[in-house]
Write a protein that holds these residues in place. Structure first.
Motif, PDB file in Angstrom:
ATOM      1  N   GLN A 142       4.466   0.780  -2.854  1.00 44.73           N
ATOM      2  CA  GLN A 142       3.661   0.137  -2.343  1.00 44.73           C
ATOM      3  C   GLN A 142       2.731  -1.121  -3.008  1.00 44.73           C
ATOM      4  O   GLN A 142       2.237  -0.417  -4.028  1.00 44.73           O
ATOM      5  N   LEU A 143       2.428  -2.197  -2.575  1.00 45.95           N
ATOM      6  CA  LEU A 143       1.636  -2.930  -3.336  1.00 45.95           C
ATOM      7  C   LEU A 143       0.129  -2.852  -2.636  1.00 45.95           C
ATOM      8  O   LEU A 143      -0.139  -2.608  -1.564  1.00 45.95           O
ATOM      9  N   LEU A 189       2.572   3.591  -6.153  1.00 49.75           N
ATOM     10  CA  LEU A 189       1.425   2.434  -6.011  1.00 49.75           C
ATOM     11  C   LEU A 189       1.122   1.393  -6.837  1.00 49.75           C
ATOM     12  O   LEU A 189       0.933   1.870  -8.260  1.00 49.75           O
ATOM     13  N   PHE A 190       1.578   0.163  -6.721  1.00 45.13           N
ATOM     14  CA  PHE A 190       1.417  -1.017  -7.803  1.00 45.13           C
ATOM     15  C   PHE A 190       0.051  -1.736  -7.353  1.00 45.13           C
ATOM     16  O   PHE A 190       0.275  -2.527  -6.315  1.00 45.13           O
ATOM     17  N   ALA A 191      -0.799  -1.561  -7.924  1.00 43.14           N
ATOM     18  CA  ALA A 191      -2.182  -2.270  -7.807  1.00 43.14           C
ATOM     19  C   ALA A 191      -2.350  -3.522  -8.364  1.00 43.14           C
ATOM     20  O   ALA A 191      -2.026  -3.613  -9.660  1.00 43.14           O
ATOM     21  N   ILE A 192      -2.933  -4.646  -8.050  1.00 41.78           N
ATOM     22  CA  ILE A 192      -3.149  -5.846  -8.640  1.00 41.78           C
ATOM     23  C   ILE A 192      -4.585  -6.119  -8.239  1.00 41.78           C
ATOM     24  O   ILE A 192      -4.863  -6.359  -7.161  1.00 41.78           O
ATOM     25  N   ALA A 208      -3.366   7.408  -3.424  1.00 44.58           N
ATOM     26  CA  ALA A 208      -2.065   7.453  -3.927  1.00 44.58           C
ATOM     27  C   ALA A 208      -1.939   8.714  -4.925  1.00 44.58           C
ATOM     28  O   ALA A 208      -1.182   9.644  -5.035  1.00 44.58           O
ATOM     29  N   LYS A 209      -3.002   8.711  -5.792  1.00 44.00           N
ATOM     30  CA  LYS A 209      -3.116   9.807  -6.785  1.00 44.00           C
ATOM     31  C   LYS A 209      -3.376  11.028  -6.132  1.00 44.00           C
ATOM     32  O   LYS A 209      -2.669  12.187  -6.406  1.00 44.00           O
ATOM     33  N   ALA A 210      -4.147  11.137  -4.794  1.00 45.89           N
ATOM     34  CA  ALA A 210      -4.279  12.328  -4.236  1.00 45.89           C
ATOM     35  C   ALA A 210      -3.002  12.925  -3.549  1.00 45.89           C
ATOM     36  O   ALA A 210      -2.659  14.143  -3.398  1.00 45.89           O
ATOM     37  N   ALA A 213       1.458  10.462  -5.891  1.00 43.45           N
ATOM     38  CA  ALA A 213       2.314   9.437  -6.416  1.00 43.45           C
ATOM     39  C   ALA A 213       1.879   8.629  -7.641  1.00 43.45           C
ATOM     40  O   ALA A 213       0.638   9.117  -8.131  1.00 43.45           O
ATOM     41  N   LYS A 214       2.604   8.258  -8.283  1.00 48.92           N
ATOM     42  CA  LYS A 214       2.033   7.585  -9.578  1.00 48.92           C
ATOM     43  C   LYS A 214       1.612   6.208  -9.106  1.00 48.92           C
ATOM     44  O   LYS A 214       1.643   5.614  -8.150  1.00 48.92           O
TER      45      LYS A 214
END
Length: 288
Positions: A142-143, A189-192, A208-210, A213-214
């Motif tokens: 997920q972005l 999760l890929f955050a920008i 996402a951390k909760a 997920a990475k």
């Protein structure tokens, strides 16, 4: 004028440091340390994250934000914007050479070229390869991004999906937050985020951390609230120029890095040719 009136009055970009000085006696000890750092070298702060400023002031990011809000600002990013405007020479945009469209265009393009050269020489390829490995091993990606980074996330999700990867991006921040909480341990999760301190992106990263997920990120500052949450981080940013006080140059740098990620992944995704051919077949239906 009462203190409340001062806080609610509009601030011009030329009086922000004086406003800070006028409030020195009202700050808490932690806020005073933040103010002292700001007043001692406000120009350097333009390339400093909220976490980095907090470390310099021996306090927390929350204290930085409180100092900003206590003088009527909405947060640290508004302080940086005001300081950037304050450091733009008054005559800068009024000179004949700067108003000339050709000279302005040339200056901007040179700034972009310099930013890309700097990134090429400083980018940590080990971090890039680590993010690539996380993407390849994730079941679902997920972005997460908002504002000026949103278009980058949308483009990245589209291009990674053409490689057969299970990638999603939704623009609505509430949906981003909910979907991030629905991720599982095998997901990513890929955050920008240019600043690494945007509330909505941080909310998705924490969710996402909760969920187990990475979390990986592409951002401009080594130290920020976002990098503290991440398992892997790509640092690629650029100092903004005197002409632009928002993250225009850094957005271009991030786009280039995302393009490089796409090319690297295209060479490593199993059976990628099948997905590329399917993409080509679909696109052919939309072209003459």
């Amino acid at each position: 004028m009462t203190d409340k009136a001062v806080k609610s009055a509009p601030l011009s970009h030329s009086d922000i440091r004086q406003l800070i000085r006028s409030h020195l006696l009202t700050f808490s000890p932690a806020e005073r340390r933040v103010a002292d750092v700001v007043l001692s070298d406000s120009l350097e702060l333009l390339d400093t994250s909220v976490t980095e400023l907090a470390e310099r002031a021996n306090t927390s990011a929350a204290s930085v934000v409180r100092m900003c809000t206590s003088i009527g600002l909405r947060g640290y990013q508004e302080l940086k914007t005001r300081l950037a405007l304050e450091h733009i020479p008054v005559t800068h945009l009024d000179s004949d050479s700067e108003r000339d469209g050709h000279n302005l265009t040339t200056t901007i393009l040179r700034d972009f070229a310099a930013a890309l050269r700097d990134t090429a020489s400083t980018l940590d390829m080990e971090s890039v390869n680590e993010v690539v490995a996380e993407i390849l091993s994730a079941q679902r990606i997920q972005l997460a991004a908002v504002g000026t980074s949103a278009m980058l996330a949308s483009d990245c999700a589209y291009r990674l999906s053409t490689l057969g990867l299970n990638v999603t991006y939704v623009a609505d921040v509430h949906a981003q937050h909910i979907q991030a909480r629905m991720l599982r341990e095998a997901d990513l999760l890929f955050a920008i985020s240019h600043t690494g301190s945007t509330f909505e992106t941080l909310a998705a990263a924490r969710a996402a951390k909760a969920s187990g997920a990475k979390v990986v990120a592409l951002t401009s500052f080594t130290r920020s609230p976002l990098t503290e949450l991440c398992d892997r981080t790509i640092i690629a940013g650029s100092a903004e120029t005197r002409i632009r006080v928002e993250a225009v140059t850094s957005r271009l740098v991030h786009l280039a890095v995302l393009d490089a990620l796409h090319i690297i992944l295209k060479r490593q995704v199993p059976d990628v040719e099948r997905y590329l051919q399917a993409t080509a077949d679909v696109l052919a239906e939309h072209r003459f």
